[in-house]
Design a protein around this motif. Structure first.
Motif, PDB file in Angstrom:
ATOM      1  N   ARG A 100       0.834  -1.210   0.000  1.00 29.36           N
ATOM      2  CA  ARG A 100       0.000   0.000   0.000  1.00 29.36           C
ATOM      3  C   ARG A 100       0.861   1.249   0.000  1.00 29.36           C
ATOM      4  O   ARG A 100       0.491   2.286  -0.542  1.00 29.36           O
ATOM      5  N   CYS A 101       2.028   1.163   0.634  1.00 32.10           N
ATOM      6  CA  CYS A 101       2.887   2.343   0.752  1.00 32.10           C
ATOM      7  C   CYS A 101       3.394   2.817  -0.603  1.00 32.10           C
ATOM      8  O   CYS A 101       3.784   3.977  -0.753  1.00 32.10           O
ATOM      9  N   SER A 102       3.384   1.941  -1.584  1.00 27.48           N
ATOM     10  CA  SER A 102       3.844   2.363  -2.913  1.00 27.48           C
ATOM     11  C   SER A 102       2.913   3.407  -3.516  1.00 27.48           C
ATOM     12  O   SER A 102       3.275   4.109  -4.458  1.00 27.48           O
ATOM     13  N   LEU A 103       1.678   3.500  -2.955  1.00 28.65           N
ATOM     14  CA  LEU A 103       0.741   4.533  -3.408  1.00 28.65           C
ATOM     15  C   LEU A 103       1.026   5.889  -2.766  1.00 28.65           C
ATOM     16  O   LEU A 103       0.528   6.910  -3.235  1.00 28.65           O
ATOM     17  N   ASN A 104       1.797   5.883  -1.686  1.00 23.23           N
ATOM     18  CA  ASN A 104       1.979   7.104  -0.902  1.00 23.23           C
ATOM     19  C   ASN A 104       3.207   7.878  -1.380  1.00 23.23           C
ATOM     20  O   ASN A 104       4.133   8.146  -0.615  1.00 23.23           O
ATOM     21  N   ARG A 105       3.214   8.215  -2.637  1.00 22.46           N
ATOM     22  CA  ARG A 105       4.311   8.975  -3.224  1.00 22.46           C
ATOM     23  C   ARG A 105       3.892  10.426  -3.411  1.00 22.46           C
ATOM     24  O   ARG A 105       2.709  10.770  -3.334  1.00 22.46           O
ATOM     25  N   LEU A 106       4.873  11.265  -3.674  1.00 25.65           N
ATOM     26  CA  LEU A 106       4.610  12.690  -3.777  1.00 25.65           C
ATOM     27  C   LEU A 106       3.591  12.990  -4.876  1.00 25.65           C
ATOM     28  O   LEU A 106       2.727  13.862  -4.721  1.00 25.65           O
ATOM     29  N   SER A 107       3.670  12.242  -5.992  1.00 26.42           N
ATOM     30  CA  SER A 107       2.783  12.528  -7.120  1.00 26.42           C
ATOM     31  C   SER A 107       1.316  12.346  -6.759  1.00 26.42           C
ATOM     32  O   SER A 107       0.437  13.000  -7.336  1.00 26.42           O
ATOM     33  N   ALA A 143       3.021   3.229  12.071  1.00 27.07           N
ATOM     34  CA  ALA A 143       2.415   4.013  13.145  1.00 27.07           C
ATOM     35  C   ALA A 143       3.425   4.904  13.840  1.00 27.07           C
ATOM     36  O   ALA A 143       3.090   5.996  14.313  1.00 27.07           O
ATOM     37  N   ASP A 144       4.677   4.465  13.902  1.00 29.55           N
ATOM     38  CA  ASP A 144       5.683   5.259  14.617  1.00 29.55           C
ATOM     39  C   ASP A 144       6.316   6.337  13.738  1.00 29.55           C
ATOM     40  O   ASP A 144       7.156   7.098  14.217  1.00 29.55           O
ATOM     41  N   THR A 145       5.936   6.406  12.458  1.00 32.10           N
ATOM     42  CA  THR A 145       6.498   7.439  11.592  1.00 32.10           C
ATOM     43  C   THR A 145       5.431   8.376  11.025  1.00 32.10           C
ATOM     44  O   THR A 145       5.703   9.550  10.791  1.00 32.10           O
ATOM     45  N   LEU A 146       4.236   7.863  10.789  1.00 37.89           N
ATOM     46  CA  LEU A 146       3.175   8.718  10.245  1.00 37.89           C
ATOM     47  C   LEU A 146       2.776   9.783  11.266  1.00 37.89           C
ATOM     48  O   LEU A 146       2.649   9.483  12.462  1.00 37.89           O
ATOM     49  N   PRO A 147       2.584  11.010  10.825  1.00 34.20           N
ATOM     50  CA  PRO A 147       2.105  12.041  11.756  1.00 34.20           C
ATOM     51  C   PRO A 147       0.739  11.657  12.334  1.00 34.20           C
ATOM     52  O   PRO A 147      -0.072  11.012  11.665  1.00 34.20           O
ATOM     53  N   SER A 148       0.493  12.050  13.590  1.00 30.80           N
ATOM     54  CA  SER A 148      -0.725  11.621  14.273  1.00 30.80           C
ATOM     55  C   SER A 148      -1.979  12.306  13.745  1.00 30.80           C
ATOM     56  O   SER A 148      -3.085  11.780  13.883  1.00 30.80           O
ATOM     57  N   LEU A 149      -1.840  13.498  13.185  1.00 33.24           N
ATOM     58  CA  LEU A 149      -2.970  14.273  12.647  1.00 33.24           C
ATOM     59  C   LEU A 149      -4.001  14.612  13.723  1.00 33.24           C
ATOM     60  O   LEU A 149      -5.199  14.722  13.461  1.00 33.24           O
ATOM     61  N   GLN A 150      -3.513  14.789  14.953  1.00 28.19           N
ATOM     62  CA  GLN A 150      -4.420  15.112  16.056  1.00 28.19           C
ATOM     63  C   GLN A 150      -4.930  16.536  15.976  1.00 28.19           C
ATOM     64  O   GLN A 150      -6.040  16.830  16.427  1.00 28.19           O
ATOM     65  N   ASP A 151      -4.136  17.451  15.450  1.00 25.76           N
ATOM     66  CA  ASP A 151      -4.465  18.872  15.532  1.00 25.76           C
ATOM     67  C   ASP A 151      -4.910  19.462  14.189  1.00 25.76           C
ATOM     68  O   ASP A 151      -4.703  20.642  13.924  1.00 25.76           O
ATOM     69  N   LEU A 152      -5.527  18.661  13.365  1.00 28.14           N
ATOM     70  CA  LEU A 152      -6.006  19.184  12.088  1.00 28.14           C
ATOM     71  C   LEU A 152      -7.196  20.123  12.307  1.00 28.14           C
ATOM     72  O   LEU A 152      -8.021  19.892  13.210  1.00 28.14           O
ATOM     73  N   PRO A 153      -7.305  21.143  11.489  1.00 27.20           N
ATOM     74  CA  PRO A 153      -8.468  22.043  11.608  1.00 27.20           C
ATOM     75  C   PRO A 153      -9.749  21.314  11.214  1.00 27.20           C
ATOM     76  O   PRO A 153      -9.809  20.656  10.177  1.00 27.20           O
ATOM     77  N   ASP A 154     -10.783  21.407  12.069  1.00 29.16           N
ATOM     78  CA  ASP A 154     -12.030  20.693  11.827  1.00 29.16           C
ATOM     79  C   ASP A 154     -13.225  21.622  11.641  1.00 29.16           C
ATOM     80  O   ASP A 154     -14.351  21.159  11.479  1.00 29.16           O
ATOM     81  N   GLY A 167      -8.475   9.298   7.039  1.00 27.99           N
ATOM     82  CA  GLY A 167      -8.814   8.059   6.349  1.00 27.99           C
ATOM     83  C   GLY A 167      -7.624   7.508   5.570  1.00 27.99           C
ATOM     84  O   GLY A 167      -7.387   6.296   5.561  1.00 27.99           O
ATOM     85  N   ALA A 168      -6.865   8.388   4.933  1.00 25.82           N
ATOM     86  CA  ALA A 168      -5.666   7.951   4.210  1.00 25.82           C
ATOM     87  C   ALA A 168      -4.646   7.357   5.159  1.00 25.82           C
ATOM     88  O   ALA A 168      -4.016   6.331   4.880  1.00 25.82           O
ATOM     89  N   ARG A 169      -4.485   8.005   6.330  1.00 22.06           N
ATOM     90  CA  ARG A 169      -3.548   7.488   7.336  1.00 22.06           C
ATOM     91  C   ARG A 169      -3.972   6.093   7.794  1.00 22.06           C
ATOM     92  O   ARG A 169      -3.143   5.171   7.885  1.00 22.06           O
ATOM     93  N   ALA A 170      -5.252   5.913   8.060  1.00 23.34           N
ATOM     94  CA  ALA A 170      -5.748   4.602   8.479  1.00 23.34           C
ATOM     95  C   ALA A 170      -5.538   3.559   7.374  1.00 23.34           C
ATOM     96  O   ALA A 170      -5.184   2.404   7.637  1.00 23.34           O
ATOM     97  N   PHE A 171      -5.757   3.970   6.125  1.00 24.64           N
ATOM     98  CA  PHE A 171      -5.556   3.051   5.000  1.00 24.64           C
ATOM     99  C   PHE A 171      -4.113   2.561   4.959  1.00 24.64           C
ATOM    100  O   PHE A 171      -3.854   1.358   4.836  1.00 24.64           O
ATOM    101  N   TYR A 172      -3.151   3.474   5.074  1.00 27.81           N
ATOM    102  CA  TYR A 172      -1.743   3.070   5.014  1.00 27.81           C
ATOM    103  C   TYR A 172      -1.350   2.195   6.187  1.00 27.81           C
ATOM    104  O   TYR A 172      -0.456   1.359   6.083  1.00 27.81           O
ATOM    105  N   LEU A 173      -2.033   2.366   7.327  1.00 31.13           N
ATOM    106  CA  LEU A 173      -1.744   1.558   8.516  1.00 31.13           C
ATOM    107  C   LEU A 173      -2.508   0.243   8.519  1.00 31.13           C
ATOM    108  O   LEU A 173      -2.421  -0.513   9.488  1.00 31.13           O
ATOM    109  N   ALA A 174      -3.284  -0.037   7.459  1.00 34.63           N
ATOM    110  CA  ALA A 174      -4.107  -1.250   7.364  1.00 34.63           C
ATOM    111  C   ALA A 174      -5.222  -1.275   8.403  1.00 34.63           C
ATOM    112  O   ALA A 174      -5.725  -2.342   8.756  1.00 34.63           O
ATOM    113  N   ASP A 175      -5.607  -0.102   8.913  1.00 37.14           N
ATOM    114  CA  ASP A 175      -6.777   0.001   9.789  1.00 37.14           C
ATOM    115  C   ASP A 175      -7.991   0.213   8.873  1.00 37.14           C
ATOM    116  O   ASP A 175      -8.527   1.318   8.742  1.00 37.14           O
TER     117      ASP A 175
END
Length: 665
Positions: A100-107, A143-154, A167-175
């Protein structure tokens, strides 16, 4: 493999991996034959400047990633993303990413950033925070490298973007449960990029959930462990996405994912049908040939149902099989006959006829039979089949050493309507034919039709006789580089094959027309000798050898080869017999390394002590420090090398060479 394919009409995978020729050849990589079939249907285009033979990298169109990176950088910076985190994201993106991480490129961040830029309801600071958060995720999937995204503007319109990032973060973590929940919320948003993307990603979540238990830690799949219910859900979600967005941003990808579902289900009939349909629709990317090769054609003896795939597999089974390969046998006539109904029923009878011809050439090696079957040209054959048939006919003529007929055949084909790549292949075939027929003079004639330097160079170095090299070195109509090659080859072979009088004459051809002393032959004898063994100028050395065997002259000739680094031939290693330049060398004489000269001096009991001791010293060191001869091709037993050493240390123990020599090898 990082190598150059051999200039040959039949390619051995041991020479440079599997490469390609522009006709339906058994030795082609299967992806090459798939590409040729697609090009014949106007669904793929071979690069205009394709060399022959070519590698897969040369066949695949180049991707301009730098332009995309520059555009993306400008977009990110317009949203307030600083240069440093952007550079760090690019470095991670360029690294090795799998699964799945191969999808997480800059492009892949560009659609999200574009949506932010176009959303005028968001404050600039909010857009910047969201953009920075997405860039910070690039290339990270743990999980130990991805930012937690706790403080995103809502607040307000920012909430859906924040949910997308989570949702993207959960996808990459297989959650997948959390990813599914968040993307379901977004799919119900008003029409727009977020809603469409979430609907598409719901299908990807189901697909990844289906296969997560099937992959081991190395990425290999056990299809028996696939979650079939999740696969069915993935199929339904792909249907739903395409029903809602038939021309959507991800429509092509979604259609491609049906193939993934079919592969995971083990439904090869459905998979083959989807590949066949895609090959017949629009422009086909080279990556599709890779996919077909990996997913459908993985085993050479796997049965196929569609004629294009049967054709490719059959050609693959006609290759020469390595002696250690026991999983399958070459395709036999009975197996081929059993396939005729499939080809005829699909309107592919001419392709089955070609397989018969190819099987006769590659497997049965019935060259006379190939000629018999190609005497008459069937009417209205597809151009690719017509050209492929004619290639096998010409190769059969060459195999039977019917050189004049082969030459006429290649020249006649060359005058017909062929592509640029096919023209290069015919030039190679003509060059090999005339080389083997000892007719190189006609190739280099003004009307010989072979101007390509890539083909001329090996003929000059490995095959040309002295008179032709002498003539070409003086031909001012040739490019300077080719005249230099001809003259250097002439002089080098004169020296190393004992044509000393010829060398003195040929050396006069070095002149201003070829530049100022372009060869090292003119400088030897003028340079200081750090070893203290005096040598006259090269002309004097060679003149002595032209009259009689001279110990000092033999040693000095050996020193020329040593000083210039010519123990390994500067002309290169002569190619295999199946490659251009691999025909018998027409230059008279047998090449001799410098050890041969030293041994002549060693055998001369009347040679002066300084010359014989120096020859012993140099001969011993030809085997330093590996024990293998690097001064010629002779295989000298260790007992003889030991005798050299004992003679040097005993008979000539007071010489400077004996004092310097401590070992033998």
């Amino acid at each position: 493999m990082n190598c150059s394919p051999p200039l040959a009409l039949q390619l051995d995978e041991g020479q440079c991996g599997l490469t390609g020729l522009p006709f339906l050849a058994a030795d082609n990589d299967t992806r090459v034959n798939l590409a040729l079939l697609a090009e014949a249907d106007d669904h793929f285009l071979l690069p205009a400047q394709l060399p022959v033979p070519f590698t897969l990298e040369q066949l695949a169109p180049a991707v301009d990633e730098d332009g995309g990176t520059d555009r993306l950088a400008g977009l990110a910076q317009s949203l307030g993303v600083a240069a440093e985190p952007l550079a760090e994201a690019k470095e991670r993106s360029d690294g090795w990413l799998a699964g799945r991480c191969s999808l997480n490129r800059l492009s892949t961040t560009e659609p999200f950033l574009t949506a932010l830029q176009q959303d005028a309801t968001l404050p600039a600071t909010t857009r910047q925070t969201l953009a920075e958060s997405r860039i910070a995720m690039v290339g990270l999937c743990q999980a130990d490298t991805l930012p937690s995204l706790q403080d995103l503007p809502d607040e307000g319109g920012a909430a859906p973007y924040a949910d997308y990032l989570r949702g993207a973060r959960a996808f990459y973590l297989a959650d997948f449960d959390e990813a599914d929940r968040l993307f379901a919320l977004l799919a119900d948003q008003p029409a727009g990029w977020l809603a469409e993307t979430a609907r598409y990603l719901q299908a990807r979540v189901a697909l990844n959930r289906a296969q997560v238990s099937a992959a081991d830690e190395y990425g290999f799949y056990d299809l028996s462990r696939v979650d079939k219910a999740a696969l069915q859900q993935a199929w339904q979600r792909l249907d739903a996405y395409l029903a809602a967005y038939p021309q959507g941003r991800y429509a092509d990808s979604a259609r491609g994912l049906y193939r993934r579902v079919a592969w995971l289900l083990g439904d090869e009939a459905a998979l083959g049908g989807q590949y066949l349909a895609r090959l017949q629709q629009g422009s086909v990317p080279f990556s599709l040939f890779d996919e077909i090769d990996n997913k459908l054609l993985a085993a050479p003896d796997k049965p196929m149902t569609a004629p294009p795939f049967i054709l490719v597999q059959d050609l693959r089974l006609m290759r020469a099989i390595s002696e250690w390969e026991t999983r399958w046998q070459p395709l036999n006539s009975d197996q081929l006959a059993a396939q005729q109904g499939v080809f005829a029923g699909a309107g592919w009878q001419p392709y089955w006829d070609y397989l018969q011809l190819a099987q006769r050439y590659y497997v049965q090696q019935d060259l006379a039979g190939v000629l018999s079957l190609t005497e008459q040209t069937p009417a209205q054959l597809p151009p690719l089949l017509q050209f492929s048939r004619q290639m096998l006919r010409g190769m059969a003529l060459m195999g039977l050493a019917r050189w004049p007929e082969a030459e006429r055949h290649w020249r006649q084909l060359r005058r017909g309507g062929v592509s640029a790549a096919q023209g290069k292949l015919l030039d190679l075939a003509l060059a090999m034919t005339l080389e083997r027929a000892d007719q190189l003079d006609s190739l280099f004639a003004a009307d010989g039709g072979l101007a390509e330097p890539l083909l001329r160079e090996p003929l000059l170095r490995y095959s040309a006789a002295a008179p032709l090299l002498r003539q070409l070195a003086q031909n001012k109509q040739l490019p300077r580089a080719q005249r230099n090659t001809a003259l250097f080859t002439l002089l080098y072979k004169d020296l190393t094959r004992g044509h000393y009088a010829d060398f003195l004459q040929d050396k006069r051809l070095i002149g201003p027309a070829l530049g100022q002393e372009p060869f090292s032959f003119t400088a030897f004898g003028k340079l200081p000798r750090p070893d203290g063994y005096a040598c006259p100028a090269l002309d004097e050395t060679v003149a002595s050898l032209a009259k009689a065997t001279n110990p000092r002259a033999l040693n000095c000739l050996g020193d020329l080869l040593l000083q210039q680094g010519w123990d390994d031939s500067p002309l290169g290693v002569k190619p295999d017999a199946s490659v251009l330049g691999g025909a018998p060398d027409r230059f008279a004489g047998v090449p001799q390394g410098r050890l041969s000269g030293y041994r002549q001096v060693i055998a001369d009991q009347q040679a002066p002590a300084e010359d014989r001791s120096y020859a012993l010293y140099r001969a011993i060191n030809c085997f330093a420090s590996s024990g293998y001869n690097h001064c010629g091709s002779e295989d000298i037993p260790k007992t003889e090398r030991q005798a050299w050493f004992q003679t040097l240390k005993g008979t000539y123990g007071k010489t400077r060479w004996a004092a310097k020599q401590k070992y033998y090898w």
